[in-house]
Design a protein around this motif. Structure first.
Motif, PDB file in Angstrom:
ATOM      1  N   TRP A  61       2.337  -5.444 -15.467  1.00  0.00           N
ATOM      2  CA  TRP A  61       3.729  -5.420 -14.716  1.00  0.00           C
ATOM      3  C   TRP A  61       3.659  -6.895 -13.904  1.00  0.00           C
ATOM      4  CZ3 TRP A  61       7.948  -2.958 -14.527  1.00  0.00           C
ATOM      5  CH2 TRP A  61       8.561  -2.854 -13.184  1.00  0.00           C
ATOM      6  N   PRO A  62       4.806  -7.617 -14.057  1.00  0.00           N
ATOM      7  CA  PRO A  62       4.587  -8.840 -13.573  1.00  0.00           C
ATOM      8  C   PRO A  62       5.497  -9.086 -11.965  1.00  0.00           C
ATOM      9  CG  PRO A  62       6.538  -8.701 -15.164  1.00  0.00           C
ATOM     10  CD  PRO A  62       5.745  -7.497 -14.920  1.00  0.00           C
ATOM     11  N   ARG A  63       5.880  -7.791 -11.624  1.00  0.00           N
ATOM     12  CA  ARG A  63       6.594  -8.024 -10.181  1.00  0.00           C
ATOM     13  C   ARG A  63       5.825  -7.346  -9.356  1.00  0.00           C
ATOM     14  NH1 ARG A  63      11.892  -5.306 -13.426  1.00  0.00           N
ATOM     15  NH2 ARG A  63      12.151  -7.176 -15.139  1.00  0.00           N
ATOM     16  N   ALA A  64       6.243  -6.925  -8.435  1.00  0.00           N
ATOM     17  CA  ALA A  64       5.698  -6.372  -7.455  1.00  0.00           C
ATOM     18  C   ALA A  64       4.933  -5.180  -7.765  1.00  0.00           C
ATOM     19  CB  ALA A  64       6.263  -6.080  -6.127  1.00  0.00           C
ATOM     20  N   LEU A  65       3.568  -5.103  -7.416  1.00  0.00           N
ATOM     21  CA  LEU A  65       2.776  -4.004  -7.790  1.00  0.00           C
ATOM     22  C   LEU A  65       2.172  -3.350  -6.634  1.00  0.00           C
ATOM     23  CD1 LEU A  65       1.444  -2.278  -9.935  1.00  0.00           C
ATOM     24  CD2 LEU A  65      -0.495  -3.981  -9.790  1.00  0.00           C
ATOM     25  N   ILE A  66       2.230  -2.071  -6.382  1.00  0.00           N
ATOM     26  CA  ILE A  66       1.995  -1.356  -5.133  1.00  0.00           C
ATOM     27  C   ILE A  66       1.119  -0.325  -5.350  1.00  0.00           C
ATOM     28  CG2 ILE A  66       2.987  -0.152  -2.846  1.00  0.00           C
ATOM     29  CD1 ILE A  66       5.490  -1.667  -3.836  1.00  0.00           C
ATOM     30  N   LEU A  67      -0.080  -0.123  -4.598  1.00  0.00           N
ATOM     31  CA  LEU A  67      -0.821   1.171  -4.656  1.00  0.00           C
ATOM     32  C   LEU A  67      -0.706   2.095  -3.555  1.00  0.00           C
ATOM     33  CD1 LEU A  67      -3.036   2.367  -6.522  1.00  0.00           C
ATOM     34  CD2 LEU A  67      -4.821   1.219  -4.881  1.00  0.00           C
ATOM     35  N   LYS A  68      -0.098   3.403  -3.957  1.00  0.00           N
ATOM     36  CA  LYS A  68       0.275   4.196  -2.666  1.00  0.00           C
ATOM     37  C   LYS A  68      -0.625   5.515  -2.690  1.00  0.00           C
ATOM     38  CE  LYS A  68       3.816   7.602  -1.832  1.00  0.00           C
ATOM     39  NZ  LYS A  68       3.169   8.753  -1.746  1.00  0.00           N
ATOM     40  N   GLY A  69      -1.000   5.762  -1.542  1.00  0.00           N
ATOM     41  CA  GLY A  69      -2.048   6.825  -1.382  1.00  0.00           C
ATOM     42  C   GLY A  69      -3.269   6.447  -0.827  1.00  0.00           C
ATOM     43  N   ILE A  70      -3.486   5.030  -0.341  1.00  0.00           N
ATOM     44  CA  ILE A  70      -4.794   4.326   0.195  1.00  0.00           C
ATOM     45  C   ILE A  70      -4.997   4.776   1.638  1.00  0.00           C
ATOM     46  CG2 ILE A  70      -5.775   2.337   0.758  1.00  0.00           C
ATOM     47  CD1 ILE A  70      -5.849   3.050  -2.467  1.00  0.00           C
ATOM     48  N   ILE A  71      -6.306   5.353   1.926  1.00  0.00           N
ATOM     49  CA  ILE A  71      -6.583   5.800   3.417  1.00  0.00           C
ATOM     50  C   ILE A  71      -7.791   4.756   3.973  1.00  0.00           C
ATOM     51  CG2 ILE A  71      -7.857   7.708   4.612  1.00  0.00           C
ATOM     52  CD1 ILE A  71      -4.632   8.058   4.628  1.00  0.00           C
ATOM     53  N   SER A  72      -8.915   4.828   2.923  1.00  0.00           N
ATOM     54  CA  SER A  72      -9.874   4.055   3.274  1.00  0.00           C
ATOM     55  C   SER A  72      -9.672   2.450   3.370  1.00  0.00           C
ATOM     56  CB  SER A  72     -11.170   4.217   1.874  1.00  0.00           C
ATOM     57  OG  SER A  72     -11.939   3.181   2.189  1.00  0.00           O
ATOM     58  N   PRO A  73     -10.086   1.698   4.173  1.00  0.00           N
ATOM     59  CA  PRO A  73      -9.922   0.365   4.387  1.00  0.00           C
ATOM     60  C   PRO A  73     -10.569  -0.341   3.183  1.00  0.00           C
ATOM     61  CG  PRO A  73     -10.154   1.271   6.631  1.00  0.00           C
ATOM     62  CD  PRO A  73     -10.320   2.033   5.547  1.00  0.00           C
ATOM     63  N   ASP A  74     -11.653   0.254   2.722  1.00  0.00           N
ATOM     64  CA  ASP A  74     -12.577  -0.594   1.777  1.00  0.00           C
ATOM     65  C   ASP A  74     -11.600  -0.458   0.380  1.00  0.00           C
ATOM     66  OD1 ASP A  74     -14.628  -0.930   3.259  1.00  0.00           O
ATOM     67  OD2 ASP A  74     -15.682   0.796   2.898  1.00  0.00           O
ATOM     68  N   GLU A 123      -7.902  -7.123  -3.903  1.00  0.00           N
ATOM     69  CA  GLU A 123      -8.857  -8.189  -4.880  1.00  0.00           C
ATOM     70  C   GLU A 123      -8.589  -7.924  -6.218  1.00  0.00           C
ATOM     71  OE1 GLU A 123     -12.682  -6.733  -3.882  1.00  0.00           O
ATOM     72  OE2 GLU A 123     -12.873  -8.143  -2.228  1.00  0.00           O
ATOM     73  N   LEU A 124      -7.798  -6.741  -6.680  1.00  0.00           N
ATOM     74  CA  LEU A 124      -7.470  -6.545  -8.130  1.00  0.00           C
ATOM     75  C   LEU A 124      -6.029  -6.937  -8.274  1.00  0.00           C
ATOM     76  CD1 LEU A 124      -9.162  -3.448  -9.078  1.00  0.00           C
ATOM     77  CD2 LEU A 124      -9.972  -5.572  -9.494  1.00  0.00           C
ATOM     78  N   GLY A 125      -5.383  -7.540  -7.238  1.00  0.00           N
ATOM     79  CA  GLY A 125      -3.915  -7.860  -7.670  1.00  0.00           C
ATOM     80  C   GLY A 125      -2.773  -7.010  -6.878  1.00  0.00           C
ATOM     81  N   ALA A 126      -3.089  -6.175  -5.979  1.00  0.00           N
ATOM     82  CA  ALA A 126      -1.991  -5.488  -5.423  1.00  0.00           C
ATOM     83  C   ALA A 126      -1.293  -6.368  -4.515  1.00  0.00           C
ATOM     84  CB  ALA A 126      -2.528  -4.405  -4.659  1.00  0.00           C
ATOM     85  N   ASP A 127       0.287  -6.288  -4.557  1.00  0.00           N
ATOM     86  CA  ASP A 127       1.028  -6.928  -3.755  1.00  0.00           C
ATOM     87  C   ASP A 127       1.238  -6.054  -2.646  1.00  0.00           C
ATOM     88  OD1 ASP A 127       1.489  -9.133  -5.535  1.00  0.00           O
ATOM     89  OD2 ASP A 127       2.342  -7.606  -6.690  1.00  0.00           O
ATOM     90  N   GLY A 128       1.051  -4.754  -2.473  1.00  0.00           N
ATOM     91  CA  GLY A 128       1.141  -3.983  -1.474  1.00  0.00           C
ATOM     92  C   GLY A 128       0.382  -2.706  -1.407  1.00  0.00           C
ATOM     93  N   ALA A 135      -8.226  -5.119   7.747  1.00  0.00           N
ATOM     94  CA  ALA A 135      -9.154  -5.345   6.496  1.00  0.00           C
ATOM     95  C   ALA A 135      -8.311  -5.980   5.680  1.00  0.00           C
ATOM     96  CB  ALA A 135      -9.398  -3.997   5.758  1.00  0.00           C
ATOM     97  N   VAL A 136      -6.978  -5.981   5.344  1.00  0.00           N
ATOM     98  CA  VAL A 136      -6.215  -6.505   4.293  1.00  0.00           C
ATOM     99  C   VAL A 136      -5.462  -7.793   5.132  1.00  0.00           C
ATOM    100  CG1 VAL A 136      -3.930  -6.344   3.164  1.00  0.00           C
ATOM    101  CG2 VAL A 136      -5.640  -4.571   3.185  1.00  0.00           C
ATOM    102  N   GLY A 137      -5.276  -8.023   6.213  1.00  0.00           N
ATOM    103  CA  GLY A 137      -4.543  -9.195   6.815  1.00  0.00           C
ATOM    104  C   GLY A 137      -3.143  -9.443   6.150  1.00  0.00           C
ATOM    105  N   ASN A 138      -2.868 -10.603   6.004  1.00  0.00           N
ATOM    106  CA  ASN A 138      -1.572 -10.954   5.342  1.00  0.00           C
ATOM    107  C   ASN A 138      -1.661 -11.167   3.782  1.00  0.00           C
ATOM    108  OD1 ASN A 138      -0.248 -10.861   7.773  1.00  0.00           O
ATOM    109  ND2 ASN A 138      -1.046 -12.990   8.330  1.00  0.00           N
ATOM    110  N   ARG A 139      -2.752 -10.617   3.238  1.00  0.00           N
ATOM    111  CA  ARG A 139      -2.886 -10.942   1.732  1.00  0.00           C
ATOM    112  C   ARG A 139      -1.816 -10.096   1.004  1.00  0.00           C
ATOM    113  NH1 ARG A 139      -9.039 -10.230   0.606  1.00  0.00           N
ATOM    114  NH2 ARG A 139      -8.754  -8.423   2.232  1.00  0.00           N
ATOM    115  N   ALA A 140      -1.450  -8.826   1.576  1.00  0.00           N
ATOM    116  CA  ALA A 140      -0.531  -7.930   1.004  1.00  0.00           C
ATOM    117  C   ALA A 140       0.227  -7.217   1.958  1.00  0.00           C
ATOM    118  CB  ALA A 140      -1.449  -6.829  -0.006  1.00  0.00           C
ATOM    119  N   ALA A 141       1.155  -6.674   1.582  1.00  0.00           N
ATOM    120  CA  ALA A 141       2.111  -5.845   2.393  1.00  0.00           C
ATOM    121  C   ALA A 141       1.412  -4.440   2.825  1.00  0.00           C
ATOM    122  CB  ALA A 141       3.701  -5.759   2.032  1.00  0.00           C
TER     123      ALA A 141
END
Length: 400
Positions: A247-260, A267-272, A299-305
């Motif tokens: 996927w070349p566009r915005a890639l988002i991982l949903k359902g994250i609770i742990s800051p780790d 680190e693996l390329g999530a945009d959000g 934990a993420v700062g401004n590296r991803a939305a």
């Protein structure tokens, strides 16, 4: 239903309850286990209070929000919710039309009863897609290709379904995989819903091209259970890397609770990241997303939305999340109540209610733009420090 009498989301909820048979309303409302996570999601927002700043010019307010190279009218969108056709025929299409008209994003669930191309055409530039992983990788790859060709601007991967949560309301409402007989009779008390349902029983239309010719609605349901459910326990970080390559566009991982986990995703390329516990529907002792949000943001700062869903019922809930670090928020049940009540018009009403509440809160706390929101807009007595130097009382000249 008289939408002019819906002044808050809870009004739409009451209207939806009257329109829907109990088995469908319970399916919308339910959480996992004893529903502790579901309650905690709702209660978490009530622990915060705003710190209003007055004597400011707030006559020109704007809640437009920039996200992934696009400006949306408001800082919230519609989260993926499956099987909307059980609520209203062509429910996903109605949701998409309302989102498009309001200039906010709509995330189509892979568990849709309206084919994705039809939904995408109704929401150009507002269409996001959430695929379900499959035992047959060819199926999910083709679905993602179809979503790309249809113009999806973002792909949302759901992480929090390694196994199905224990949702006791549905378990009690069904016997041997079928609705309890008395619930079938109870549905007769909702003739408007029943007529809509019988006119065209919902089926998983996106799976038709990958099923045997002439597959029935039950065949498609069985295919979903066979191809999709078992693979969830196998979804890993390596699978997420595969999505990133596809996927070349915005890639988002949903359902994250742990800051780790959030750090790993970036680190693996999530945009959000969407901080979420699946609306409390999977793990009954998961913490509320709002409680975890500041830690994920740190934990993420401004590296991803960093975004959030879960427990949103008011515009003040949305503003609270934005103050705590969310760049965007997604609503689920609030929009479904509107869908059940009056289709596209009902979803539009839910959106308008939240937009109006956001506008009022902005004006009351002395802000005119979304990017002005930060933790200083919240009353936090343990960390409060006055912005202005106030001379000690002893130094003031008192007029007697």
């Amino acid at each position: 239903m008289n939408l002019s009498r819906a002044f808050e989301i809870d009004d739409l909820r009451r209207m939806a309850r009257r329109h829907l048979p109990r088995i469908i309303f319970d399916w919308i409302e339910e959480g996992a286990g004893d529903e502790a996570a579901l309650r905690a999601n709702l209660e978490s927002f009530g622990r915060y209070r705003f710190l209003p700043r007055y004597m400011r010019d707030v006559s020109d307010r704007d809640q437009a929000t920039h996200l992934f190279d696009r400006t949306y009218a408001s800082p919230f969108g519609l989260t993926p919710t499956g099987m909307q056709g059980l609520i209203r025929r062509n429910g996903a299409l109605m949701m998409a039309k309302a989102a498009n008209a309001a200039n906010i994003p709509y995330v189509l669930s892979g568990l849709t009863t309206t084919c994705l191309e039809t939904v995408a055409a109704a929401a150009p530039e507002h269409f996001w897609y959430q695929p379900y992983p499959s035992n047959d990788r060819t199926i999910v790859e083709r679905l993602i290709e179809r979503a790309s060709d249809a113009g999806a601007t973002a792909l949302v991967i759901t992480a929090d379904l390694p196994v199905e949560g224990l949702r006791l309301r549905s378990m009690r409402n069904r016997s041997s995989g079928h609705p309890n007989p008395w619930l079938i009779l109870e549905a007769l008390r909702h003739p408007a819903w029943l007529a809509d349902y019988l006119r065209k029983k919902p089926k998983l239309e996106d799976l038709i091209p990958y099923a045997p010719r002439g597959a029935t609605r039950r065949d498609l349901d069985a295919m979903f259970g066979r191809e999709y459910a078992p693979i969830r326990s196998k979804q890993t970080w390596s699978e997420f890397e595969r999505y990133r390559k596809m996927w070349p566009r915005a890639l988002i991982l949903k359902g994250i609770i742990s800051p780790d986990d959030a750090i790993r995703a970036v680190e693996l390329g999530a945009d959000g990241i969407i901080v979420s516990n699946h609306g409390g529907r999977q793990l009954d002792r998961a913490p509320p997303p709002l409680e975890v949000l500041p830690f994920v943001k740190a934990a993420v700062g401004n590296r991803a939305a960093v975004m959030l869903d879960g427990g949103i019922r008011r515009g003040s809930d949305i503003v609270t999340a934005l103050c705590l670090g969310a760049s965007f928020v997604f609503i689920g049940r609030a929009a479904l109540y509107g869908l059940a009540t009056a289709g596209t018009a009902g979803v539009a009403r839910a959106i308008a209610i939240l937009q109006n509440e956001i506008d009022v809160v902005l004006g009351q706390i002395g802000c005119t733009r979304i990017d002005q929101l930060d933790p200083h807009c919240l009353w936090q007595p343990d960390t409060y420090r006055p912005a202005d130097k106030i001379p000690p009382l002893s130094s003031l000249s008192l007029v007697r």
